[in-house]
Design a protein around this motif. Sequence first.
Motif, PDB file in Angstrom:
ATOM      1  N   MET A  46      17.190 -53.888 -14.383  1.00 16.56           N
ATOM      2  CA  MET A  46      18.447 -53.150 -14.512  1.00 16.56           C
ATOM      3  C   MET A  46      18.194 -51.647 -14.379  1.00 16.56           C
ATOM      4  N   THR A  47      18.994 -50.984 -13.558  1.00 17.10           N
ATOM      5  CA  THR A  47      18.870 -49.539 -13.379  1.00 17.10           C
ATOM      6  C   THR A  47      19.254 -48.811 -14.658  1.00 17.10           C
ATOM      7  N   GLU A  48      18.470 -47.812 -15.007  1.00 18.11           N
ATOM      8  CA  GLU A  48      18.760 -47.025 -16.203  1.00 18.11           C
ATOM      9  C   GLU A  48      19.421 -45.706 -15.823  1.00 18.11           C
ATOM     10  N   LEU A  49      20.428 -45.336 -16.597  1.00 17.27           N
ATOM     11  CA  LEU A  49      21.115 -44.066 -16.418  1.00 17.27           C
ATOM     12  C   LEU A  49      20.714 -43.167 -17.577  1.00 17.27           C
ATOM     13  N   THR A  50      20.222 -41.977 -17.287  1.00 10.77           N
ATOM     14  CA  THR A  50      19.859 -41.030 -18.341  1.00 10.77           C
ATOM     15  C   THR A  50      20.995 -40.034 -18.516  1.00 10.77           C
ATOM     16  N   ILE A  51      21.525 -39.962 -19.732  1.00 11.17           N
ATOM     17  CA  ILE A  51      22.667 -39.089 -20.008  1.00 11.17           C
ATOM     18  C   ILE A  51      22.263 -38.001 -20.986  1.00 11.17           C
ATOM     19  N   THR A  52      22.564 -36.766 -20.634  1.00 10.20           N
ATOM     20  CA  THR A  52      22.398 -35.630 -21.537  1.00 10.20           C
ATOM     21  C   THR A  52      23.784 -35.220 -22.032  1.00 10.20           C
ATOM     22  N   GLU A  53      23.955 -35.187 -23.333  1.00  8.29           N
ATOM     23  CA  GLU A  53      25.231 -34.798 -23.930  1.00  8.29           C
ATOM     24  C   GLU A  53      25.305 -33.269 -24.026  1.00  8.29           C
TER      25      GLU A  53
ATOM     26  N   GLN B 128      19.351 -39.439 -26.589  1.00  6.09           N
ATOM     27  CA  GLN B 128      17.984 -38.936 -26.705  1.00  6.09           C
ATOM     28  C   GLN B 128      17.842 -37.539 -26.120  1.00  6.09           C
ATOM     29  N   ARG B 129      18.906 -37.071 -25.446  1.00  3.27           N
ATOM     30  CA  ARG B 129      18.896 -35.726 -24.882  1.00  3.27           C
ATOM     31  C   ARG B 129      20.234 -35.053 -25.214  1.00  3.27           C
ATOM     32  N   ILE B 130      20.166 -33.912 -25.907  1.00  6.43           N
ATOM     33  CA  ILE B 130      21.376 -33.199 -26.301  1.00  6.43           C
ATOM     34  C   ILE B 130      21.192 -31.712 -26.004  1.00  6.43           C
ATOM     35  N   GLU B 131      22.108 -31.156 -25.203  1.00  4.08           N
ATOM     36  CA  GLU B 131      22.145 -29.706 -25.045  1.00  4.08           C
ATOM     37  C   GLU B 131      23.001 -29.193 -26.190  1.00  4.08           C
ATOM     38  N   ALA B 132      22.329 -28.738 -27.246  1.00  6.83           N
ATOM     39  CA  ALA B 132      22.980 -28.556 -28.532  1.00  6.83           C
ATOM     40  C   ALA B 132      23.671 -27.220 -28.715  1.00  6.83           C
ATOM     41  N   THR B 133      23.258 -26.198 -27.964  1.00 11.49           N
ATOM     42  CA  THR B 133      23.833 -24.875 -28.181  1.00 11.49           C
ATOM     43  C   THR B 133      23.363 -23.929 -27.088  1.00 11.49           C
TER      44      THR B 133
ATOM     45  N   SER C 234      27.176 -35.002 -19.505  1.00  8.46           N
ATOM     46  CA  SER C 234      28.569 -35.283 -19.833  1.00  8.46           C
ATOM     47  C   SER C 234      28.860 -34.763 -21.229  1.00  8.46           C
ATOM     48  N   ALA C 235      30.148 -34.744 -21.584  1.00  8.25           N
ATOM     49  CA  ALA C 235      30.547 -34.181 -22.867  1.00  8.25           C
ATOM     50  C   ALA C 235      31.430 -35.154 -23.643  1.00  8.25           C
ATOM     51  N   LEU C 236      31.174 -35.268 -24.913  1.00  6.57           N
ATOM     52  CA  LEU C 236      31.953 -36.113 -25.793  1.00  6.57           C
ATOM     53  C   LEU C 236      33.445 -35.806 -25.655  1.00  6.57           C
ATOM     54  N   GLY C 237      34.236 -36.834 -25.400  1.00  7.10           N
ATOM     55  CA  GLY C 237      35.681 -36.665 -25.308  1.00  7.10           C
ATOM     56  C   GLY C 237      36.165 -35.908 -24.088  1.00  7.10           C
TER      57      GLY C 237
END
Length: 298
Positions: A1-8, A40-45, A228-231
């Motif tokens: 299965m292909t994995e998609l890596t998402i940074t929030e 596992q990846r968050i652009e926090a500020t 991508s961004a929450l909401g």
Amino acid sequence: MTELTITEVGMRDGLQMESVFVPTNQKIQIGLGLIDAGLQRIEATSFVSPKAVPQLADATEVISELRGRGATLAALVPNPRGAERALEAGVDELVMFISASETHNRHNVNRSVAESLENIAPMAQAVADSKRSLRAAVSTAFGCPWQGNVSAEEVARVIEGFAAQGVGAVTLGDTTGMATPPIVRHLCAKLAEWFPEVELTLHFHNTRGIGLVNVIAGLEAGITRYESALGGLGGCPFAKGASGNICTEDLVYLAAEMGLETGLDLRRLINLAERMQEILGHELSGQVMKAGPRLPVA
């Protein structure tokens, strides 16, 4: 299965557009919720001047509370002083940015692209000395509100400048929501040909309602890393009618329906988006949080 890596990126690219300050403890709770949902990846500020972006004036405090929780924490840094503050705070990954469009770069940071490229050397050296990760972001990679179309060569010029400083990971930003599937496919094909060693991530805004369509075009081009961004938080001050980034829950739902693995808990993300909506006091643009998934989610 292909994995998609998402940074929030909602905590940075999303909240920076909000006019009412979100209390630090609430930001931290959202960040912890994202980690619990599997991010596992968050652009926090962003370590910008508090005067320029008061919403992110608590960058150090947010990073301090989210460190060591199992996620890679990234932060946007506009200049050497910002990079210094980010390193002191313990950020895992620093993100430098330059626009591919001359006009947008001048509006955004009051410099030419050439001047901005010169400015990245001391930041890159500081990050290299610290052994932290460094990422580059190319703004307006798919179009500029003043210039119009942005060529693949203009994007490549910026990537070349970053690569010369040892940067091997680049995010292509659809800053003002001007990307279309043909543009995405063309640019990704050209950059894969010219920079096969560079890891590409795509960052789309949903300004004109085709953000997820552009994701599918990116997948067809072989790109599996997205921001991508929450909401669907966010926007751009230079984009008329900007409706924010592509929505994390919507992207996760799309991935699941396409048989792509993200490792993220959709139900928790929906609950978190609803909580963010309550905190901000206005409706967010995400669709899955309103309608729910097509089938029940465990």
